[in-house]
Write a protein that holds these residues in place. Structure first.
Motif, PDB file in Angstrom:
ATOM      1  N   LYS A 100      -4.358  79.735 107.135  1.00  0.00           N
ATOM      2  CA  LYS A 100      -5.604  80.043 106.440  1.00  0.00           C
ATOM      3  C   LYS A 100      -5.811  79.114 105.244  1.00  0.00           C
ATOM      4  N   LEU A 101      -6.911  79.295 104.533  1.00  0.00           N
ATOM      5  CA  LEU A 101      -7.292  78.367 103.467  1.00  0.00           C
ATOM      6  C   LEU A 101      -7.169  79.009 102.086  1.00  0.00           C
ATOM      7  N   VAL A 102      -6.703  78.197 101.135  1.00  0.00           N
ATOM      8  CA  VAL A 102      -6.634  78.611  99.733  1.00  0.00           C
ATOM      9  C   VAL A 102      -7.265  77.519  98.883  1.00  0.00           C
ATOM     10  N   MET A 103      -8.158  77.911  97.997  1.00  0.00           N
ATOM     11  CA  MET A 103      -8.807  76.952  97.099  1.00  0.00           C
ATOM     12  C   MET A 103      -8.773  77.503  95.678  1.00  0.00           C
ATOM     13  N   GLY A 104      -8.274  76.700  94.757  1.00  0.00           N
ATOM     14  CA  GLY A 104      -8.214  77.088  93.356  1.00  0.00           C
ATOM     15  C   GLY A 104      -9.015  76.129  92.502  1.00  0.00           C
ATOM     16  N   VAL A 105      -9.880  76.668  91.656  1.00  0.00           N
ATOM     17  CA  VAL A 105     -10.738  75.852  90.804  1.00  0.00           C
ATOM     18  C   VAL A 105     -10.374  76.079  89.342  1.00  0.00           C
ATOM     19  N   CYS A 106     -10.140  74.999  88.612  1.00  0.00           N
ATOM     20  CA  CYS A 106      -9.862  75.026  87.182  1.00  0.00           C
ATOM     21  C   CYS A 106      -8.639  75.905  86.896  1.00  0.00           C
ATOM     22  N   ASN A 107      -8.826  77.087  86.312  1.00  0.00           N
ATOM     23  CA  ASN A 107      -7.693  77.974  86.072  1.00  0.00           C
ATOM     24  C   ASN A 107      -6.995  78.337  87.377  1.00  0.00           C
ATOM     25  N   GLY A 108      -7.764  78.382  88.475  1.00  0.00           N
ATOM     26  CA  GLY A 108      -7.178  78.643  89.786  1.00  0.00           C
ATOM     27  C   GLY A 108      -6.307  77.502  90.262  1.00  0.00           C
ATOM     28  N   PHE A 109      -6.682  76.267  89.950  1.00  0.00           N
ATOM     29  CA  PHE A 109      -5.852  75.093  90.249  1.00  0.00           C
ATOM     30  C   PHE A 109      -4.570  75.147  89.437  1.00  0.00           C
ATOM     31  N   GLN A 110      -4.705  75.449  88.152  1.00  0.00           N
ATOM     32  CA  GLN A 110      -3.520  75.585  87.302  1.00  0.00           C
ATOM     33  C   GLN A 110      -2.574  76.650  87.867  1.00  0.00           C
ATOM     34  N   LEU A 111      -3.149  77.749  88.333  1.00  0.00           N
ATOM     35  CA  LEU A 111      -2.366  78.834  88.913  1.00  0.00           C
ATOM     36  C   LEU A 111      -1.610  78.369  90.154  1.00  0.00           C
ATOM     37  N   MET A 112      -2.277  77.648  91.027  1.00  0.00           N
ATOM     38  CA  MET A 112      -1.640  77.169  92.247  1.00  0.00           C
ATOM     39  C   MET A 112      -0.486  76.219  91.949  1.00  0.00           C
ATOM     40  N   VAL A 113      -0.695  75.318  90.990  1.00  0.00           N
ATOM     41  CA  VAL A 113       0.356  74.367  90.630  1.00  0.00           C
ATOM     42  C   VAL A 113       1.558  75.097  90.036  1.00  0.00           C
ATOM     43  N   LYS A 114       1.305  76.051  89.184  1.00  0.00           N
ATOM     44  CA  LYS A 114       2.414  76.722  88.495  1.00  0.00           C
ATOM     45  C   LYS A 114       3.113  77.770  89.358  1.00  0.00           C
ATOM     46  N   MET A 115       2.453  78.177  90.440  1.00  0.00           N
ATOM     47  CA  MET A 115       3.123  79.024  91.421  1.00  0.00           C
ATOM     48  C   MET A 115       3.957  78.212  92.393  1.00  0.00           C
ATOM     49  N   GLY A 116       3.637  76.912  92.507  1.00  0.00           N
ATOM     50  CA  GLY A 116       4.316  76.068  93.486  1.00  0.00           C
ATOM     51  C   GLY A 116       3.532  75.879  94.767  1.00  0.00           C
ATOM     52  N   LEU A 117       2.303  76.422  94.836  1.00  0.00           N
ATOM     53  CA  LEU A 117       1.478  76.251  96.032  1.00  0.00           C
ATOM     54  C   LEU A 117       1.018  74.806  96.206  1.00  0.00           C
ATOM     55  N   LEU A 118       0.995  74.053  95.129  1.00  0.00           N
ATOM     56  CA  LEU A 118       0.626  72.641  95.152  1.00  0.00           C
ATOM     57  C   LEU A 118       1.609  71.847  94.305  1.00  0.00           C
ATOM     58  N   PRO A 119       1.978  70.639  94.734  1.00  0.00           N
ATOM     59  CA  PRO A 119       1.611  70.002  96.004  1.00  0.00           C
ATOM     60  C   PRO A 119       2.459  70.446  97.201  1.00  0.00           C
ATOM     61  N   ALA A 120       3.560  71.178  96.982  1.00  0.00           N
ATOM     62  CA  ALA A 120       4.360  71.767  98.076  1.00  0.00           C
ATOM     63  C   ALA A 120       4.760  70.734  99.119  1.00  0.00           C
ATOM     64  N   LEU A 121       5.257  69.614  98.652  1.00  0.00           N
ATOM     65  CA  LEU A 121       5.575  68.508  99.559  1.00  0.00           C
ATOM     66  C   LEU A 121       6.637  68.851 100.594  1.00  0.00           C
ATOM     67  N   ASP A 122       7.589  69.655 100.247  1.00  0.00           N
ATOM     68  CA  ASP A 122       8.680  69.966 101.160  1.00  0.00           C
ATOM     69  C   ASP A 122       8.512  71.318 101.832  1.00  0.00           C
ATOM     70  N   GLY A 123       7.291  71.837 101.835  1.00  0.00           N
ATOM     71  CA  GLY A 123       7.030  73.101 102.484  1.00  0.00           C
ATOM     72  C   GLY A 123       7.480  74.309 101.701  1.00  0.00           C
ATOM     73  N   ASN A 124       7.912  74.097 100.454  1.00  0.00           N
ATOM     74  CA  ASN A 124       8.302  75.210  99.594  1.00  0.00           C
ATOM     75  C   ASN A 124       7.122  75.571  98.709  1.00  0.00           C
ATOM     76  N   TYR A 125       6.503  76.710  98.991  1.00  0.00           N
ATOM     77  CA  TYR A 125       5.294  77.109  98.278  1.00  0.00           C
ATOM     78  C   TYR A 125       5.577  78.021  97.094  1.00  0.00           C
ATOM     79  N   GLN A 126       6.813  78.045  96.626  1.00  0.00           N
ATOM     80  CA  GLN A 126       7.155  78.868  95.469  1.00  0.00           C
ATOM     81  C   GLN A 126       7.954  78.104  94.422  1.00  0.00           C
ATOM     82  N   GLN A 127       7.958  76.786  94.498  1.00  0.00           N
ATOM     83  CA  GLN A 127       8.713  75.979  93.536  1.00  0.00           C
ATOM     84  C   GLN A 127       7.765  75.044  92.800  1.00  0.00           C
ATOM     85  N   GLN A 128       7.657  75.210  91.496  1.00  0.00           N
ATOM     86  CA  GLN A 128       6.774  74.358  90.707  1.00  0.00           C
ATOM     87  C   GLN A 128       7.382  72.970  90.550  1.00  0.00           C
TER      88      GLN A 128
END
Length: 275
Positions: A100-128
């Motif tokens: 499915k799709l997840v989109m974070g804007v501004c504070n939502g982008f900050q949230l995704m990065v600090k949760m580890g959802l982005l950039p998640a290069l190694d498939g780990n979506y919980q590591q900042q």
């Protein structure tokens, strides 16, 4: 008959753009768009499993205490759903795994990065592995920016686009990768769909075109699948010509604002690939 596209916009604890995001999702063609307070998710009255498109709206989560969206990230990572052994993070991980799709804007982008959802290069979506920090200018920036699009990016939301014009309004929008090696990997995988640019859509580090000094002019990042996407500019703030700062002086502007393109790409992807 095709199933309906169901979008969810999370609100609460300081968000203030949820209604605009919901409106953009509706205009883009989502049949169901629910604005849901985070408390409803934590109480178990609403589940992410019932939706296809998760939107994390802008605002000032928890007053940006601990840095932009960090407190909100801790809540989503560690809070348990009431009367359940499941954490909200479990639902989120399942949501991502289901394509499915997840989109974070501004504070939502900050949230995704600090949760580890982005950039998640190694498939780990919980590591900042990166952060967003204070603008180089040391102040809140509220202005419109040109954004160059990487046509080779896997990003679902920017498909077919060459450049867009959107507003920013943030005090902590400078994207900083954990190290140079991470930046190189992000660049080589084309995970930077959007960069701050000049009026002819050439990426730039010069202020005010680059409003925060973001490393490599990065304005938005996606994960390797292209399904998770975060950006500091606000696409929901330009979905109609009257949102443009010069709409009274540029009668040739189309009725549809550029920001709507990102949401329409998302809905079209879901309709063809997921639902």
């Amino acid at each position: 008959m095709a199933k309906e596209i169901r979008a969810i916009v999370i609100a609460g604890n300081g968000t203030n753009c949820e209604r605009e995001v919901a409106h953009a999702c509706r205009l883009a063609g989502a049949e169901v768009v629910d604005i849901v307070h985070i408390a409803e998710l934590l109480a178990g009255r609403v589940r992410l499993d019932d939706f296809h498109f998760l939107n994390l709206a802008g605002g000032f989560l928890d007053g940006d205490d601990l840095g932009s969206a960090k407190a909100g990230a801790n809540r989503l990572l560690h809070a348990r759903v009431a009367d359940s052994e499941e954490h909200l993070a479990d639902q989120l991980q399942r949501f991502v795994a289901d394509g499915k799709l997840v989109m974070g804007v501004c504070n939502g982008f900050q949230l995704m990065v600090k949760m580890g959802l982005l950039p998640a290069l190694d498939g780990n979506y919980q590591q900042q592995t990166a952060t967003l920090t204070f603008n180089d200018g040391g102040r809140f920036e509220d202005r419109w920016t040109y954004l160059a699009v990487d046509p080779d990016s896997p990003c679902v939301y920017t498909r077919g686009l060459q450049g867009i014009y959107l507003p920013v309004r943030h005090g902590e929008g400078k994207f900083v990768p954990g190290d140079d090696a991470l930046l190189e990997r992000i660049e080589s995988a084309h995970l930077v769909p959007l960069r701050y640019a000049t009026a002819d859509y050439q990426p730039t580090m010069t202020f005010p075109e680059n409003p925060n000094g973001s490393v490599a002019a990065i304005a938005g990042v996606c994960d390797p699948s292209g399904r998770l996407f975060g950006l500091m500019p606000h696409p929901e703030a330009y979905v109609h010509r009257t949102h443009h700062p010069r709409w009274t002086r540029e009668p040739e502007l189309p009725e549809e604002g550029m920001g709507l393109w990102l949401y329409r790409n998302a809905v079209e992807f879901l309709r063809s690939e997921v639902v």
